[in-house]
Design a protein around this motif. Structure first.
Motif, PDB file in Angstrom:
ATOM      1  N   HIS A   7       0.800  -1.225   0.000  1.00 28.55           N
ATOM      2  CA  HIS A   7       0.000   0.000   0.000  1.00 28.55           C
ATOM      3  C   HIS A   7       0.828   1.268   0.000  1.00 28.55           C
ATOM      4  CE1 HIS A   7      -3.677  -2.158   0.332  1.00 28.55           C
ATOM      5  NE2 HIS A   7      -3.362  -2.695   1.474  1.00 28.55           N
ATOM      6  N   ASP A 212      -3.787  -7.539  -2.855  1.00 25.85           N
ATOM      7  CA  ASP A 212      -3.297  -6.452  -3.700  1.00 25.85           C
ATOM      8  C   ASP A 212      -2.717  -7.078  -4.967  1.00 25.85           C
ATOM      9  OD1 ASP A 212      -4.007  -4.595  -1.827  1.00 25.85           O
ATOM     10  OD2 ASP A 212      -2.020  -4.447  -0.931  1.00 25.85           O
ATOM     11  N   HIS A 263      -6.660  -3.193  -5.115  1.00 23.39           N
ATOM     12  CA  HIS A 263      -7.077  -3.892  -3.892  1.00 23.39           C
ATOM     13  C   HIS A 263      -8.398  -4.629  -4.135  1.00 23.39           C
ATOM     14  CE1 HIS A 263      -7.186  -4.129   0.664  1.00 23.39           C
ATOM     15  NE2 HIS A 263      -8.414  -4.498   0.326  1.00 23.39           N
TER      16      HIS A 263
END
Length: 296
Positions: A7, A212, A263
């Protein structure tokens, strides 16, 4: 950019941004409702003008209904039962069953993963993945999806999956220290850290259902992924394998997380079909389920 960094561009929306987005969303809903009412009004007018030329309901039923059904009103009674009058067309029992499904657990910055939430994991990450596993069911589904994408000439990699609470703690504490070193007090540093990295137990990655994804076209976990063939393929097919886009572009005011095309969240095939058909983000869908469940 390090393709394995978890992230790198996640950002919690500020309160002002949330308020602006919610106002915009409310305006869009009012506009949509106005259009629907206008269309409905026009339809009523049309039906009234055509009434004389259309047989009565009883006559039409007699024409179209098989003789056996006319003689025996009990035949096909289930087919005549109207769907529940709510936004999702679910009964209270159906809503409660979905809420009880472990695959539907809601984990975000205000909803902590249950302390007794346990599961097995299995590896499906790419060679450069920083977290290579998912819950076993999610992992198996991803591998099937990856194989199907490859058959269509598309490569999809799982770059970051399950993170233990311990690992999440290290990410959160590291970010907190970053703000402490900037001169912020402890409370402010933790608040700022939480806007970038969810505290332990408050990240979807802790439940092993969040993945992800990236591809050779775009290895970064950022918005550039939406321009890839992999993302376009996922938008069309991911639901068939039980995955939903967790943080859509038009739901940032509700999720309070910026749009994240990379995501994806595993919820199971049936659940994904229902969620995608509703057009709601996950938070809104869970909230609606809770409302329906409370009615029964």
């Amino acid at each position: 950019m390090n393709p394995s960094a978890p992230h790198p561009h996640r950002r919690r929306l500020t309160r002002a941004e949330v308020r602006r987005r919610r106002r915009s969303r409310a305006i869009r809903r009012v506009a949509g409702l106005t259009v629907m009412l206008c269309v409905a009004a026009g339809g009523v007018t049309f039906l009234l003008t055509r009434r004389a030329a259309v047989p009565s309901a009883s006559a039409a039923s007699a024409i179209s209904m098989p003789a056996q059904s006319i003689a025996d009103p009990a035949v096909s009674s289930a087919e005549n039962t109207a769907a529940p009058a709510n936004a999702l067309g679910l009964t209270a029992d159906e809503a409660r069953a979905m809420l009880a499904d472990p695959l539907m657990v809601l984990v975000n910055h205000t909803c902590k993963m249950p302390d007794d939430y346990t599961f097995d994991t299995k590896e499906c990450g790419s060679a450069t993945a920083v977290n290579k596993t998912l819950q076993t069911a999610a992992c198996d589904a991803f591998l099937e999806m990856q194989k199907a994408a490859a058959a269509d000439g598309v490569t999809v990699w799982m770059q970051s999956g399950y993170r233990s609470v311990k690992y999440q703690t290290s990410l959160y504490e590291r970010k907190t220290k970053y703000y402490l070193d900037k001169g912020y007090d402890n409370a402010t540093a933790r608040e700022k850290a939480a806007a970038v990295v969810n505290p332990p137990g408050y990240s979807e990655h802790n439940c092993g259902l969040a993945a992800d994804l990236n591809s050779p076209e775009h290895t970064g976990l950022d918005r550039g992924f939406e321009k890839t063939a992999a993302f376009r393929w996922l938008c069309e097919h991911a639901g068939d394998y039980g995955f939903i886009l967790r943080y859509p572009k038009d739901a940032e005011d509700k999720t309070e997380i910026i749009y994240e095309p990379w995501h994806w969240r595993y919820v199971g095939v049936e659940n994904a079909a229902k969620i995608n058909a509703s057009g709601l983000c996950f938070e809104d869908y869970i909230e609606t389920l809770q409302s329906i469940a409370a009615e029964g």
